[in-house]
Design an enzyme around this catalytic site. Structure first.
Site, mmCIF file in Angstrom:
data_model
loop_
_atom_site.group_PDB
_atom_site.id
_atom_site.type_symbol
_atom_site.label_atom_id
_atom_site.label_comp_id
_atom_site.label_asym_id
_atom_site.label_seq_id
_atom_site.Cartn_x
_atom_site.Cartn_y
_atom_site.Cartn_z
ATOM 1 N N LYS A 57 34.053 31.762 54.882
ATOM 2 C CA LYS A 57 32.507 30.429 54.845
ATOM 3 C C LYS A 57 33.807 29.773 55.561
ATOM 4 C CE LYS A 57 32.812 31.254 49.378
ATOM 5 N NZ LYS A 57 33.971 30.896 48.441
ATOM 6 N N GLU A 81 35.196 41.642 44.932
ATOM 7 C CA GLU A 81 36.098 39.977 45.781
ATOM 8 C C GLU A 81 36.991 39.350 45.701
ATOM 9 O OE1 GLU A 81 31.664 37.171 46.927
ATOM 10 O OE2 GLU A 81 33.117 35.883 47.292
ATOM 11 N N SER A 113 24.547 34.901 44.117
ATOM 12 C CA SER A 113 25.929 34.206 43.925
ATOM 13 C C SER A 113 25.552 34.547 41.892
ATOM 14 C CB SER A 113 26.844 33.577 43.863
ATOM 15 O OG SER A 113 27.588 33.655 43.195
ATOM 16 N N LYS A 169 29.841 36.819 39.232
ATOM 17 C CA LYS A 169 31.152 36.304 39.079
ATOM 18 C C LYS A 169 31.591 37.486 37.892
ATOM 19 C CE LYS A 169 30.874 32.838 42.213
ATOM 20 N NZ LYS A 169 32.100 32.702 42.755
ATOM 21 N N ASP A 213 38.568 36.512 49.897
ATOM 22 C CA ASP A 213 37.703 34.898 50.204
ATOM 23 C C ASP A 213 38.726 33.633 50.533
ATOM 24 O OD1 ASP A 213 36.603 32.283 50.106
ATOM 25 O OD2 ASP A 213 35.092 33.365 48.149
ATOM 26 N N GLY A 244 29.012 31.301 50.778
ATOM 27 C CA GLY A 244 28.300 29.727 50.175
ATOM 28 C C GLY A 244 29.262 29.303 49.112
ATOM 29 N N ASP A 257 32.009 39.200 41.903
ATOM 30 C CA ASP A 257 33.682 37.555 42.399
ATOM 31 C C ASP A 257 34.186 37.410 41.659
ATOM 32 O OD1 ASP A 257 34.826 36.035 43.859
ATOM 33 O OD2 ASP A 257 33.281 35.466 44.435
ATOM 34 N N LYS A 303 24.666 39.461 43.561
ATOM 35 C CA LYS A 303 26.941 39.369 43.465
ATOM 36 C C LYS A 303 27.068 38.627 41.884
ATOM 37 C CE LYS A 303 30.267 35.661 45.470
ATOM 38 N NZ LYS A 303 30.958 34.776 45.954
HETATM 39 O O1 OSB Z 1 33.504 31.612 45.113
HETATM 40 O O2 OSB Z 1 32.389 32.286 45.966
HETATM 41 C C1 OSB Z 1 32.894 31.892 45.715
HETATM 42 C C2 OSB Z 1 30.441 29.497 45.245
HETATM 43 C C3 OSB Z 1 31.320 27.820 45.129
HETATM 44 C C4 OSB Z 1 32.970 27.882 44.892
HETATM 45 C C5 OSB Z 1 33.079 29.418 45.572
HETATM 46 C C6 OSB Z 1 32.289 30.469 45.466
HETATM 47 C C7 OSB Z 1 30.835 30.221 45.502
HETATM 48 C C8 OSB Z 1 29.797 31.109 45.243
HETATM 49 C C9 OSB Z 1 28.928 30.913 46.306
HETATM 50 O O3 OSB Z 1 30.152 31.927 44.551
HETATM 51 C C10 OSB Z 1 27.697 30.207 45.543
HETATM 52 C C11 OSB Z 1 26.947 29.818 46.925
HETATM 53 O O4 OSB Z 1 25.562 31.174 47.278
HETATM 54 O O5 OSB Z 1 26.299 29.187 47.450
HETATM 55 MG MG MG Z 2 34.098 34.264 45.776
#
Ligand code: OSB
Ligand code: MG
Length: 380
Positions: free
Chosen positions: A272, A223, A145, A173, A248, A300, A198, A171
């Protein structure tokens, strides 16, 4: 099935770990991870769980201080009550969710307790979490991510670095103002790589036409574009864009997963364990999705090696057909609290040792601990 467990003590430990680089999402920039670890002590073993709540209620309503508070004030006393102890002795970890069910919400706290109890039980019996959950794969593919950056050039450097390390899926953000252009730039530079985005709830249905501009880039998924409780909005959006929608934040249980799928609010589910109350509920979501022919993948929450190793076990179930946010320890931490988890050829090995596998290294754990308390729950 597990065999039953008798808890003697529960340790709650807050730790603070610096991130190797700031991680920016649509809801804020994180530079440290403030985590809460649960250690359950039984007569036969110790078990670990990691509460994935963040310091601030920005991803969801849960945050670390409330999670510790609800554990101390309600959840641990329920587990230590006569009825709680009896249920745990009879049924082990599968009883945890039932004992805690009178207390609404606080799934991240419930998940951490259930994980620690399950881990203690499995370690005592010498069985692995992956086997217990129904895992079938020996390795799982690692996705990464990538946070929001100031400049496209910086993003391309970072993505190039991860691809060189072997990550099999990227991925990005996104948020309004950082969406189409970074996606276009990554596609132009790196071609046909598995790519997804995401939004962490940053858009509204009024942005549908804008989000449709992502359609030509052939993303694996988008996402959580809309708010957590906007199930209908996601169902409407799905008719207006061609990128598959993955939820999510909206998916809190097997029930909400079933509802989202029935409504057409998502094509794919990010699972998750912390968000849904534990690994056992996570498996039920996997099963619901599989029954509907929907793909799932393991998300994650910047976990340490403890939470990440358990996620790897979950991701080894057969329905996890998309790469998870399962990156190496050094993606986030210069020094993890466990032996560092590594990727090899873009994959991570599923732990085969007892319980979730790794344990914290005591010296490192002490160095990063900011507070620790032991709650004696034994009875004569
Ligand atoms: O939305 O997936 C999410 C990290 C913290 C809070 C929300 C998210 C994330 C990530 C994943 O994008 C990060 C990871 O690899 O742990
Ligand atoms: Mg997410």
């Amino acid at each position: 099935m597990t065999q039953g467990v008798d808890i003697e003590a529960i340790e709650l430990r807050r730790i603070a770990l610096p991130l190797v680089a700031p991680f920016r999402t649509s809801f804020g920039t994180q530079t440290d991870r403030d985590a809460l670890l649960v250690k359950v002590v039984t007569g036969d073993a110790e078990g670990w769980g990691e509460c994935v709540a963040d310091a601030d209620p920005l991803y969801s309503s849960e945050y670390i201080a409330t999670q510790e508070e609800v554990m101390r004030g309600f959840l641990i006393p329920a587990l230590a009550s006569d009825a709680g102890r009896h249920a745990l002795r009879q049924h082990g970890a599968p009883a945890v969710a039932r004992v805690l069910s009178p207390f609404k919400g606080h799934r991240m706290a419930k998940a951490a307790l259930e994980t620690a109890i399950l881990d203690a039980e499995l370690r005592a019996e010498g069985r692995s979490l992956a086997r217990e959950l129904g895992g079938v794969a020996a390795t799982v593919p690692s996705g990464v991510s990538v946070g929001i950056m100031d400049e496209i050039a910086q993003l391309l450097d970072v993505v190039g670095g991860y691809l060189a390390e072997g990550y099999v899926r990227i991925k990005l953000k996104i948020e309004p103002g950082w969406d189409v252009e970074p996606v276009r730039a990554v596609r132009e530079r790196f071609g046909d790589i598995p790519l997804q985005v995401d939004a962490n709830t940053a858009y509204t249905l009024r942005d549908a036409r804008h989000l449709a501009r992502l359609d030509p880039f052939d993303l694996l998924l988008i996402e959580q574009p809309l708010e957590e409780d906007d199930m209908l909005g996601h169902a409407d959006l799905a008719k207006l864009i061609s990128t598959p929608i993955c939820l999510d934040e909206s998916i809190l249980s097997a029930q909400t997963a079933a509802a989202a799928i029935r409504l057409g609010a998502c094509e794919i589910v990010n699972i998750k364990p912390g968000r849904v109350g534990g690994y056992l509920e996570a498996v039920r979501i996997h099963d619901v999705a599989a029954a509907h022919g929907k793909a799932v993948w393991c998300g994650g929450m910047l976990e340490t090696g403890i939470g990440r190793a358990a996620n790897v076990a979950l991701a080894s179930l057969p329905g996890f057909t998309l790469p998870g946010d399962i990156s190496a320890s050094h993606r986030f931490y210069a020094r993890d609290i466990t032996e560092p988890l590594r990727i090899q050829d873009g994959h991570m090995r599923v732990p085969t040792g007892p319980g979730l596998g790794p344990t914290p290294i005591p010296e490192i754990l002490d160095e990063v601990t900011t507070s620790v308390g032991l709650i004696d729950v034994s009875r004569p």
